[in-house]
Design a protein around this motif. Structure first.
Motif, PDB file in Angstrom:
ATOM      1  N   LEU A  51       0.753  -1.179   0.044  1.00 64.03           N
ATOM      2  CA  LEU A  51       0.096  -0.019   0.037  1.00 64.03           C
ATOM      3  C   LEU A  51       0.800   1.245  -0.002  1.00 64.03           C
ATOM      4  O   LEU A  51       0.653   2.284  -0.639  1.00 64.03           O
ATOM      5  CB  LEU A  51      -0.866  -0.008   1.311  1.00 64.03           C
ATOM      6  N   VAL A  52       1.841   1.215   1.081  1.00 65.17           N
ATOM      7  CA  VAL A  52       2.669   2.489   0.856  1.00 65.17           C
ATOM      8  C   VAL A  52       3.349   2.599  -0.256  1.00 65.17           C
ATOM      9  O   VAL A  52       3.485   3.685  -0.593  1.00 65.17           O
ATOM     10  CB  VAL A  52       3.717   2.255   2.020  1.00 65.17           C
ATOM     11  N   LEU A  53       3.919   1.707  -1.033  1.00 65.27           N
ATOM     12  CA  LEU A  53       4.783   1.640  -2.146  1.00 65.27           C
ATOM     13  C   LEU A  53       3.799   2.143  -3.257  1.00 65.27           C
ATOM     14  O   LEU A  53       4.452   2.453  -4.723  1.00 65.27           O
ATOM     15  CB  LEU A  53       5.569   0.332  -2.330  1.00 65.27           C
ATOM     16  N   ASP A  54       2.521   2.212  -3.346  1.00 63.47           N
ATOM     17  CA  ASP A  54       1.620   2.634  -4.433  1.00 63.47           C
ATOM     18  C   ASP A  54       1.950   4.000  -4.371  1.00 63.47           C
ATOM     19  O   ASP A  54       1.717   4.749  -3.547  1.00 63.47           O
ATOM     20  CB  ASP A  54       0.288   2.405  -3.955  1.00 63.47           C
ATOM     21  N   PRO A  55       2.394   4.658  -5.760  1.00 65.52           N
ATOM     22  CA  PRO A  55       2.721   6.226  -5.707  1.00 65.52           C
ATOM     23  C   PRO A  55       1.639   6.975  -5.346  1.00 65.52           C
ATOM     24  O   PRO A  55       1.910   8.005  -4.833  1.00 65.52           O
ATOM     25  CB  PRO A  55       3.532   6.335  -7.132  1.00 65.52           C
ATOM     26  N   THR A  56       0.479   6.593  -5.542  1.00 63.04           N
ATOM     27  CA  THR A  56      -0.563   7.442  -5.300  1.00 63.04           C
ATOM     28  C   THR A  56      -1.290   7.125  -4.075  1.00 63.04           C
ATOM     29  O   THR A  56      -1.635   6.098  -3.787  1.00 63.04           O
ATOM     30  CB  THR A  56      -1.395   7.534  -6.440  1.00 63.04           C
ATOM     31  N   PRO A  57      -1.977   8.142  -3.481  1.00 64.08           N
ATOM     32  CA  PRO A  57      -2.765   8.003  -2.109  1.00 64.08           C
ATOM     33  C   PRO A  57      -4.079   7.074  -2.451  1.00 64.08           C
ATOM     34  O   PRO A  57      -4.441   7.268  -3.610  1.00 64.08           O
ATOM     35  CB  PRO A  57      -3.086   9.382  -1.842  1.00 64.08           C
ATOM     36  N   THR A  58      -4.178   5.976  -1.719  1.00 63.62           N
ATOM     37  CA  THR A  58      -5.409   5.078  -2.039  1.00 63.62           C
ATOM     38  C   THR A  58      -6.591   5.564  -1.688  1.00 63.62           C
ATOM     39  O   THR A  58      -6.602   6.780  -1.049  1.00 63.62           O
ATOM     40  CB  THR A  58      -4.982   3.959  -1.332  1.00 63.62           C
ATOM     41  N   TYR A  59      -7.546   5.072  -2.158  1.00 64.95           N
ATOM     42  CA  TYR A  59      -9.121   5.409  -1.786  1.00 64.95           C
ATOM     43  C   TYR A  59      -9.176   5.334  -0.302  1.00 64.95           C
ATOM     44  O   TYR A  59      -9.556   6.464   0.378  1.00 64.95           O
ATOM     45  CB  TYR A  59      -9.929   4.388  -2.349  1.00 64.95           C
ATOM     46  N   GLY A  60      -8.590   4.324   0.430  1.00 66.13           N
ATOM     47  CA  GLY A  60      -8.487   4.260   1.866  1.00 66.13           C
ATOM     48  C   GLY A  60      -7.822   5.342   2.531  1.00 66.13           C
ATOM     49  O   GLY A  60      -8.343   5.920   3.663  1.00 66.13           O
ATOM     50  N   LEU A  86      10.635  -3.435  10.563  1.00 61.73           N
ATOM     51  CA  LEU A  86       9.862  -4.191   9.752  1.00 61.73           C
ATOM     52  C   LEU A  86       9.882  -3.383   8.197  1.00 61.73           C
ATOM     53  O   LEU A  86       9.710  -3.972   7.302  1.00 61.73           O
ATOM     54  CB  LEU A  86       8.374  -4.227   9.947  1.00 61.73           C
ATOM     55  N   PHE A  87      10.274  -2.112   8.470  1.00 61.37           N
ATOM     56  CA  PHE A  87      10.062  -1.278   7.207  1.00 61.37           C
ATOM     57  C   PHE A  87      11.564  -0.683   6.903  1.00 61.37           C
ATOM     58  O   PHE A  87      11.753   0.070   7.646  1.00 61.37           O
ATOM     59  CB  PHE A  87       8.911  -0.360   7.227  1.00 61.37           C
ATOM     60  N   ASP A  88      11.828  -0.707   5.817  1.00 59.80           N
ATOM     61  CA  ASP A  88      13.291  -0.009   5.274  1.00 59.80           C
ATOM     62  C   ASP A  88      12.961   1.419   5.114  1.00 59.80           C
ATOM     63  O   ASP A  88      11.760   1.894   4.962  1.00 59.80           O
ATOM     64  CB  ASP A  88      13.892  -0.639   4.213  1.00 59.80           C
ATOM     65  N   GLN A  89      13.926   2.231   5.109  1.00 60.26           N
ATOM     66  CA  GLN A  89      13.955   3.639   4.799  1.00 60.26           C
ATOM     67  C   GLN A  89      12.994   4.113   3.786  1.00 60.26           C
ATOM     68  O   GLN A  89      12.390   4.985   4.075  1.00 60.26           O
ATOM     69  CB  GLN A  89      15.086   4.449   5.067  1.00 60.26           C
ATOM     70  N   PRO A  90      13.112   3.350   2.436  1.00 58.01           N
ATOM     71  CA  PRO A  90      12.620   4.149   1.583  1.00 58.01           C
ATOM     72  C   PRO A  90      11.141   3.693   1.472  1.00 58.01           C
ATOM     73  O   PRO A  90      10.092   4.761   1.162  1.00 58.01           O
ATOM     74  CB  PRO A  90      13.081   3.116   0.349  1.00 58.01           C
ATOM     75  N   ILE A  91      10.711   2.676   2.239  1.00 54.32           N
ATOM     76  CA  ILE A  91       9.185   2.568   2.534  1.00 54.32           C
ATOM     77  C   ILE A  91       8.605   3.652   3.525  1.00 54.32           C
ATOM     78  O   ILE A  91       7.577   4.263   3.316  1.00 54.32           O
ATOM     79  CB  ILE A  91       8.809   1.232   3.037  1.00 54.32           C
TER      80      ILE A  91
END
Length: 121
Positions: A51-60, A86-91
């Motif tokens: 979800l985070v890596l999806d470049p556009t904000p999601t509907y949620g 749990l999440f690397d810096q790019p995420i």
């Protein structure tokens, strides 16, 4: 305890927090069905990562903004200091970027969320 065991426990805690968050949002009228399906298919950590890596904000994310509950967003929870392993810096950077696109004062909101969560622990 090994690093992989620690990571597995942390992932389990994150999963529990995500399930609890989904339940809370359902009570507010937003069932987060896409995220629930993603968690069932991929697990909470991978679902959050996707979800985070999806470049556009999601509907949620937009819906949570309408509900004034961005504190319940995956993007905000990815930024919590105790979930950093749990999440690397790019995420984490992408999560922050998406919140800032919605004009969120990420530092302030994160401080408030950490304070709320640690006072109830």
């Amino acid at each position: 305890m090994s690093a992989s065991t620690e990571r597995a426990k942390l992932a389990q805690r994150f999963s529990g927090d995500m399930r609890q968050g989904v339940s809370e949002l359902a009570r507010l009228g937003y069932p987060a069905t896409v995220f629930q399906r993603m968690m069932a298919d991929h697990g909470a950590v991978e679902a959050a990562r996707r979800l985070v890596l999806d470049p556009t904000p999601t509907y949620g994310l937009w819906r949570l903004q309408e509900l004034k509950r961005l504190d319940a967003s995956v993007e905000m929870w990815v930024l919590l200091p105790w979930y950093e392993p749990l999440f690397d810096q790019p995420i984490r950077d992408q999560a922050e970027r998406k919140l800032r696109l919605l004009k969120v004062d990420v530092d302030r909101e994160l401080r408030q969320l950490v304070a709320r969560l640690t006072s109830t622990a």
